[in-house]
Design a protein around this motif. Sequence first.
Motif, PDB file in Angstrom:
ATOM      1  N   ARG A   1       0.842  -1.200   0.000  1.00  0.00           N
ATOM      2  CA  ARG A   1       0.000   0.000   0.000  1.00  0.00           C
ATOM      3  C   ARG A   1       0.873   1.244   0.000  1.00  0.00           C
ATOM      4  O   ARG A   1       1.866   1.318   0.711  1.00  0.00           O
ATOM      5  CB  ARG A   1      -0.899   0.022   1.233  1.00  0.00           C
ATOM      6  CG  ARG A   1      -1.929  -1.072   1.197  1.00  0.00           C
ATOM      7  CD  ARG A   1      -3.311  -0.505   0.998  1.00  0.00           C
ATOM      8  NE  ARG A   1      -4.240  -1.603   0.763  1.00  0.00           N
ATOM      9  CZ  ARG A   1      -5.115  -1.600  -0.215  1.00  0.00           C
ATOM     10  NH1 ARG A   1      -5.192  -0.586  -1.019  1.00  0.00           N
ATOM     11  NH2 ARG A   1      -5.936  -2.604  -0.382  1.00  0.00           N
TER      12      ARG A   1
ATOM     13  N   SER B   1       0.629   5.822  -0.803  1.00  0.00           N
ATOM     14  CA  SER B   1      -0.163   6.992  -0.443  1.00  0.00           C
ATOM     15  C   SER B   1      -1.335   7.184  -1.395  1.00  0.00           C
ATOM     16  O   SER B   1      -1.317   6.710  -2.538  1.00  0.00           O
ATOM     17  CB  SER B   1       0.732   8.233  -0.453  1.00  0.00           C
ATOM     18  OG  SER B   1       1.300   8.409  -1.738  1.00  0.00           O
ATOM     19  N   ASP B   2      -2.365   7.878  -0.932  1.00  0.00           N
ATOM     20  CA  ASP B   2      -3.527   8.278  -1.734  1.00  0.00           C
ATOM     21  C   ASP B   2      -4.250   7.126  -2.421  1.00  0.00           C
ATOM     22  O   ASP B   2      -4.773   7.282  -3.527  1.00  0.00           O
ATOM     23  CB  ASP B   2      -3.115   9.313  -2.793  1.00  0.00           C
ATOM     24  CG  ASP B   2      -2.590  10.591  -2.165  1.00  0.00           C
ATOM     25  OD1 ASP B   2      -3.121  10.998  -1.111  1.00  0.00           O
ATOM     26  OD2 ASP B   2      -1.640  11.176  -2.726  1.00  0.00           O
ATOM     27  N   GLY B   3      -4.264   5.953  -1.820  1.00  0.00           N
ATOM     28  CA  GLY B   3      -5.003   4.823  -2.379  1.00  0.00           C
ATOM     29  C   GLY B   3      -4.254   4.020  -3.425  1.00  0.00           C
ATOM     30  O   GLY B   3      -4.832   3.144  -4.057  1.00  0.00           O
TER      31      GLY B   3
ATOM     32  N   ASN C   1      -4.893   2.230  -8.739  1.00  0.00           N
ATOM     33  CA  ASN C   1      -5.485   3.282  -7.912  1.00  0.00           C
ATOM     34  C   ASN C   1      -6.741   2.722  -7.268  1.00  0.00           C
ATOM     35  O   ASN C   1      -7.768   2.586  -7.913  1.00  0.00           O
ATOM     36  CB  ASN C   1      -5.813   4.512  -8.758  1.00  0.00           C
ATOM     37  CG  ASN C   1      -6.446   5.630  -7.943  1.00  0.00           C
ATOM     38  OD1 ASN C   1      -6.707   5.479  -6.765  1.00  0.00           O
ATOM     39  ND2 ASN C   1      -6.690   6.756  -8.593  1.00  0.00           N
ATOM     40  N   ASP C   2      -6.656   2.390  -5.980  1.00  0.00           N
ATOM     41  CA  ASP C   2      -7.801   1.881  -5.223  1.00  0.00           C
ATOM     42  C   ASP C   2      -8.559   3.003  -4.526  1.00  0.00           C
ATOM     43  O   ASP C   2      -9.513   2.758  -3.808  1.00  0.00           O
ATOM     44  CB  ASP C   2      -7.331   0.879  -4.155  1.00  0.00           C
ATOM     45  CG  ASP C   2      -7.418  -0.561  -4.637  1.00  0.00           C
ATOM     46  OD1 ASP C   2      -7.910  -0.788  -5.756  1.00  0.00           O
ATOM     47  OD2 ASP C   2      -6.990  -1.457  -3.896  1.00  0.00           O
ATOM     48  N   GLY C   3      -8.107   4.238  -4.716  1.00  0.00           N
ATOM     49  CA  GLY C   3      -8.721   5.378  -4.036  1.00  0.00           C
ATOM     50  C   GLY C   3      -9.999   5.851  -4.707  1.00  0.00           C
ATOM     51  O   GLY C   3     -10.419   5.341  -5.743  1.00  0.00           O
TER      52      GLY C   3
ATOM     53  N   LYS D   1     -10.477   8.955  -5.897  1.00  0.00           N
ATOM     54  CA  LYS D   1     -10.260  10.009  -6.886  1.00  0.00           C
ATOM     55  C   LYS D   1      -8.962   9.766  -7.636  1.00  0.00           C
ATOM     56  O   LYS D   1      -8.122   8.973  -7.208  1.00  0.00           O
ATOM     57  CB  LYS D   1     -10.254  11.386  -6.224  1.00  0.00           C
ATOM     58  CG  LYS D   1      -9.202  11.539  -5.149  1.00  0.00           C
ATOM     59  CD  LYS D   1      -9.308  12.889  -4.474  1.00  0.00           C
ATOM     60  CE  LYS D   1      -8.225  12.987  -3.399  1.00  0.00           C
ATOM     61  NZ  LYS D   1      -8.205  14.267  -2.761  1.00  0.00           N
TER      62      LYS D   1
ATOM     63  N   VAL E   1      -5.239  10.088  -8.944  1.00  0.00           N
ATOM     64  CA  VAL E   1      -4.046  10.342  -8.144  1.00  0.00           C
ATOM     65  C   VAL E   1      -2.889  10.732  -9.053  1.00  0.00           C
ATOM     66  O   VAL E   1      -2.622  10.054 -10.047  1.00  0.00           O
ATOM     67  CB  VAL E   1      -3.650   9.076  -7.335  1.00  0.00           C
ATOM     68  CG1 VAL E   1      -2.335   9.277  -6.607  1.00  0.00           C
ATOM     69  CG2 VAL E   1      -4.741   8.696  -6.364  1.00  0.00           C
TER      70      VAL E   1
ATOM     71  N   THR F   1      -9.220   6.691 -10.873  1.00  0.00           N
ATOM     72  CA  THR F   1      -9.844   5.762  -9.935  1.00  0.00           C
ATOM     73  C   THR F   1     -10.131   4.430 -10.610  1.00  0.00           C
ATOM     74  O   THR F   1     -10.696   4.394 -11.698  1.00  0.00           O
ATOM     75  CB  THR F   1     -11.173   6.341  -9.408  1.00  0.00           C
ATOM     76  OG1 THR F   1     -10.903   7.588  -8.784  1.00  0.00           O
ATOM     77  CG2 THR F   1     -11.835   5.419  -8.415  1.00  0.00           C
TER      78      THR F   1
END
Length: 193
Positions: free
Chosen positions: A68, A70-72, A96-98, A100, A102, A157
Amino acid sequence: MSIRFTTKARRGMVSLTVAAGLALGVVGCGGGDGDDKKPEASASTSDGSGSGPSAQEGQADEPLAELRGSDGLLLQITSAQRDAGGFVTVNGILKNDGAKSVVVPAALSGNETEIVRNGRSLGGATLVDSKGKKRYYVLRDTDGRPLTTAGFSTIKTGESLSVFMQFPAPPTDASEVTFQLPTFASGTIQISG
């Protein structure tokens, strides 16, 4: 102006036209049938119980490490293969698991001037051989460019990016190493080959 063909000339023209049509038909049918059969065969191989796709699906389901950031951001290491040329290629998926989009952190490139001046990359990655007490940095070409995925900046995303990194190979008895990438958690991976 009218052009008149003799009976013999007409027969020759008809024969030539028929021969050309048959040749095109054979080529068209042969190529079409062959092309149609190849995808069907590969599709049936993919859908069937063949061992190739199952192994790939198994790799995707069970990565060597899942780190993991930063930011997802999520990095799944899918393979670490030793090559006879004296290097190790690490393959993975940066996802990107976040919630928004990244902007990929510049820190992933590392802080070495030679790598940073060549743009955004995964040049900051290292392999650590705890047993041999050595750290291995991403290889570079003769122009100083890192031998890794480069040229990316934003990941939307849910979007994924296949990535690779090449390192000098640790000794063959060092099959377990720690993979490190700035802004990500560290993870232990097995080198195969």
